[in-house]
Design a protein around this motif. Structure first.
Motif, mmCIF file in Angstrom:
data_model
loop_
_atom_site.group_PDB
_atom_site.id
_atom_site.type_symbol
_atom_site.label_atom_id
_atom_site.label_comp_id
_atom_site.label_asym_id
_atom_site.label_seq_id
_atom_site.Cartn_x
_atom_site.Cartn_y
_atom_site.Cartn_z
ATOM 1 N N PRO A 1 -3.893 -8.160 2.045
ATOM 2 C CA PRO A 1 -4.593 -8.034 3.330
ATOM 3 C C PRO A 1 -5.888 -8.843 3.387
ATOM 4 O O PRO A 1 -6.221 -9.424 4.416
ATOM 5 N N GLN A 2 -6.630 -8.875 2.267
ATOM 6 C CA GLN A 2 -7.914 -9.576 2.248
ATOM 7 C C GLN A 2 -7.755 -11.066 2.539
ATOM 8 O O GLN A 2 -8.634 -11.685 3.139
ATOM 9 N N ARG A 3 -6.638 -11.636 2.156
ATOM 10 C CA ARG A 3 -6.389 -13.056 2.415
ATOM 11 C C ARG A 3 -6.320 -13.338 3.912
ATOM 12 O O ARG A 3 -6.564 -14.467 4.354
ATOM 13 N N TYR A 4 -6.011 -12.340 4.684
ATOM 14 C CA TYR A 4 -5.875 -12.484 6.133
ATOM 15 C C TYR A 4 -7.009 -11.805 6.893
ATOM 16 O O TYR A 4 -6.887 -11.540 8.090
ATOM 17 N N GLY A 5 -8.102 -11.521 6.188
ATOM 18 C CA GLY A 5 -9.267 -10.939 6.840
ATOM 19 C C GLY A 5 -9.128 -9.469 7.156
ATOM 20 O O GLY A 5 -9.857 -8.943 8.020
ATOM 21 N N CYS A 6 -8.221 -8.765 6.484
ATOM 22 C CA CYS A 6 -8.005 -7.341 6.724
ATOM 23 C C CYS A 6 -8.439 -6.531 5.495
ATOM 24 O O CYS A 6 -8.367 -7.015 4.358
ATOM 25 N N SER A 7 -8.859 -5.312 5.724
ATOM 26 C CA SER A 7 -9.308 -4.454 4.617
ATOM 27 C C SER A 7 -8.198 -3.583 4.064
ATOM 28 O O SER A 7 -8.350 -2.993 2.989
ATOM 29 N N SER A 8 -7.080 -3.468 4.786
ATOM 30 C CA SER A 8 -5.996 -2.596 4.338
ATOM 31 C C SER A 8 -4.671 -3.072 4.911
ATOM 32 O O SER A 8 -4.620 -3.866 5.865
ATOM 33 N N TRP A 9 -3.578 -2.558 4.337
ATOM 34 C CA TRP A 9 -2.251 -2.887 4.838
ATOM 35 C C TRP A 9 -2.036 -2.290 6.228
ATOM 36 O O TRP A 9 -1.352 -2.884 7.052
ATOM 37 N N ARG A 10 -2.617 -1.110 6.469
ATOM 38 C CA ARG A 10 -2.487 -0.514 7.793
ATOM 39 C C ARG A 10 -3.142 -1.408 8.853
ATOM 40 O O ARG A 10 -2.641 -1.538 9.976
ATOM 41 N N GLN A 11 -4.249 -2.073 8.484
ATOM 42 C CA GLN A 11 -4.885 -2.985 9.432
ATOM 43 C C GLN A 11 -3.987 -4.201 9.692
ATOM 44 O O GLN A 11 -3.925 -4.707 10.816
ATOM 45 N N VAL A 12 -3.281 -4.660 8.661
ATOM 46 C CA VAL A 12 -2.341 -5.770 8.849
ATOM 47 C C VAL A 12 -1.275 -5.391 9.872
ATOM 48 O O VAL A 12 -0.965 -6.164 10.788
ATOM 49 N N LEU A 13 -0.718 -4.184 9.727
ATOM 50 C CA LEU A 13 0.297 -3.724 10.674
ATOM 51 C C LEU A 13 -0.258 -3.683 12.094
ATOM 52 O O LEU A 13 0.421 -4.075 13.054
ATOM 53 N N HIS A 14 -1.510 -3.235 12.206
ATOM 54 C CA HIS A 14 -2.125 -3.119 13.526
ATOM 55 C C HIS A 14 -2.460 -4.497 14.108
ATOM 56 O O HIS A 14 -2.139 -4.791 15.266
ATOM 57 N N GLU A 15 -3.110 -5.363 13.329
ATOM 58 C CA GLU A 15 -3.567 -6.658 13.831
ATOM 59 C C GLU A 15 -2.402 -7.599 14.149
ATOM 60 O O GLU A 15 -2.468 -8.382 15.095
ATOM 61 N N TRP B 1 13.306 2.796 9.204
ATOM 62 C CA TRP B 1 11.886 2.906 8.889
ATOM 63 C C TRP B 1 11.645 2.699 7.400
ATOM 64 O O TRP B 1 12.435 3.126 6.560
ATOM 65 N N THR B 2 10.543 2.049 7.069
ATOM 66 C CA THR B 2 10.164 1.784 5.680
ATOM 67 C C THR B 2 8.805 2.407 5.399
ATOM 68 O O THR B 2 7.864 2.230 6.184
ATOM 69 N N GLU B 3 8.693 3.120 4.306
ATOM 70 C CA GLU B 3 7.410 3.712 3.927
ATOM 71 C C GLU B 3 6.471 2.603 3.448
ATOM 72 O O GLU B 3 6.836 1.776 2.618
ATOM 73 N N LEU B 4 5.273 2.589 4.006
ATOM 74 C CA LEU B 4 4.326 1.516 3.696
ATOM 75 C C LEU B 4 3.969 1.487 2.218
ATOM 76 O O LEU B 4 3.867 0.407 1.632
ATOM 77 N N ASN B 5 3.793 2.646 1.597
ATOM 78 C CA ASN B 5 3.435 2.668 0.170
ATOM 79 C C ASN B 5 4.511 2.013 -0.686
ATOM 80 O O ASN B 5 4.214 1.288 -1.636
ATOM 81 N N ALA B 6 5.787 2.264 -0.320
ATOM 82 C CA ALA B 6 6.883 1.638 -1.064
ATOM 83 C C ALA B 6 6.876 0.125 -0.851
ATOM 84 O O ALA B 6 7.120 -0.654 -1.780
ATOM 85 N N ALA B 7 6.559 -0.304 0.393
ATOM 86 C CA ALA B 7 6.505 -1.738 0.678
ATOM 87 C C ALA B 7 5.363 -2.401 -0.087
ATOM 88 O O ALA B 7 5.508 -3.532 -0.573
ATOM 89 N N ILE B 8 4.223 -1.714 -0.205
ATOM 90 C CA ILE B 8 3.085 -2.267 -0.954
ATOM 91 C C ILE B 8 3.464 -2.465 -2.416
ATOM 92 O O ILE B 8 3.155 -3.501 -3.027
ATOM 93 N N ALA B 9 4.159 -1.476 -2.981
ATOM 94 C CA ALA B 9 4.594 -1.610 -4.381
ATOM 95 C C ALA B 9 5.571 -2.773 -4.529
ATOM 96 O O ALA B 9 5.508 -3.534 -5.507
ATOM 97 N N TRP B 10 6.458 -2.921 -3.535
ATOM 98 C CA TRP B 10 7.411 -4.047 -3.568
ATOM 99 C C TRP B 10 6.664 -5.371 -3.492
ATOM 100 O O TRP B 10 6.989 -6.323 -4.208
ATOM 101 N N GLN B 11 5.658 -5.427 -2.649
ATOM 102 C CA GLN B 11 4.858 -6.641 -2.496
ATOM 103 C C GLN B 11 4.178 -7.027 -3.802
ATOM 104 O O GLN B 11 4.139 -8.203 -4.169
#
Length: 299
Positions: A254-268, A235-245
């Motif tokens: 996320p906005q580039r893909y029509g999403c408002s958040s990283w959590r929405q990216v994971l869901h969509e 498992w990877t913590e999303l906050n750590a992945a966002i910082a890595w990104q």
């Protein structure tokens, strides 16, 4: 030649023989021009494969075309570039994608005709191949150039043959020019931002996202590979992945893909498992938990 022929008759026959030789040479030279252009066309009618191998695949096709006879090249043309309806395009081998998730590129040129014109074109091309064989192998069997009358007939036949060959050459040149214009349009399209968005990041011109091949999913997986080592069950913590990104792939947002958040990216995207867990000591959390993700695993 008649032994009793006058010097004038002998001179006239010699002139006709030279004319026949020149006209035959002209026919054969034009046929070679036709063949060279046809080789270039059939070698570039279609290409399909992984992007890294496209150039080598194209070189193989060029080498294959160079070894073919005129009859073989015509067969490749009528069985590939020319088709009688759209179903021939859909059924062609280049449109078949191999299994797996790797990128597979397929590009085809086609000229679609109605059935009647297609069959007429095929018949005309067969006649051209037959004419070439007649000129190369059987001209002297058909015409005795030692006789004035047969030599005159040979010259007339060669004139008609040159007209037929020229007509075919002009048609083929028109097809080649159309192919080149199409290639220029395709190259312009592939150099456009919208095409690069689609090819690299999976974002279609209408905004729809093909998530499995999207750049943001790829970068989330890269972050996962970099950060999940040693963690329970990967498992990877999303906050750590966002910082890595932000450090390694800042263009993937996320906005580039029509999403408002990283959590929405994971869901969509539907490419990951998601859960909440108690954070590691000192890690930022929201409401006492952190969001974690990992790539879906095959059953």
């Amino acid at each position: 030649m008649d032994l009793a022929a006058t010097p004038e008759q002998a001179g006239g026959l010699a002139e006709l023989q030279r004319a026949a030789q020149n006209k035959l040479g002209g026919c054969l030279l034009r046929l070679q021009q036709y063949e060279l252009l046809l080789k270039a066309m059939v070698a570039n009618t279609e290409v399909a494969g992984p992007p890294a191998k496209l150039e080598s695949l194209r070189e193989e096709q060029i080498a294959c075309a160079q070894k073919n006879t005129l009859g073989g090249l015509v067969g490749m043309l009528t069985g590939g570039y020319l088709s009688s309806d759209d179903s021939a395009v859909a059924d062609s081998p280049a449109s078949e994608e191999p299994p797996g998730n790797g990128i597979w590129f397929s590009f085809q040129h086609r000229m679609v005709m109605d059935a009647e014109r297609y069959e007429s074109t095929k018949a005309g091309l067969k006649e051209l191949v037959d004419l070439r064989n007649e000129l190369v192998h059987h001209l002297l069997q058909r015409f005795d150039l030692g006789q004035m009358e047969r030599c005159e007939a040979a010259v007339a036949y060669l004139d008609r043959s040159r007209g037929t060959i020229d007509a075919h050459y002009l048609t083929l040149r028109e097809w080649a020019e159309q192919m080149e214009r199409t290639r220029a349009i395709a190259a312009s399209l592939m150099d456009s931002p919208s095409f690069k968005d689609m090819l690299i990041d999976g974002i279609a011109p209408d905004g729809q996202v093909h998530w499995p091949m999207s750049g943001i999913v790829d970068s989330l997986r890269e972050a996962e590979a970099a950060l999940s080592q040693g963690r329970p069950e990967g498992w990877t913590e999303l906050n750590a992945a966002i910082a890595w990104q932000r450090q390694h792939a800042p263009e993937q947002t996320p906005q580039r893909y029509g999403c408002s958040s990283w959590r929405q990216v994971l869901h969509e995207s539907r490419q990951f498992e998601v859960k909440k867990q108690v954070p590691a000591e000192g890690a930022p959390a929201m409401n006492g938990t952190v969001v974690c993700y990992r790539s879906l695993r095959e059953e």
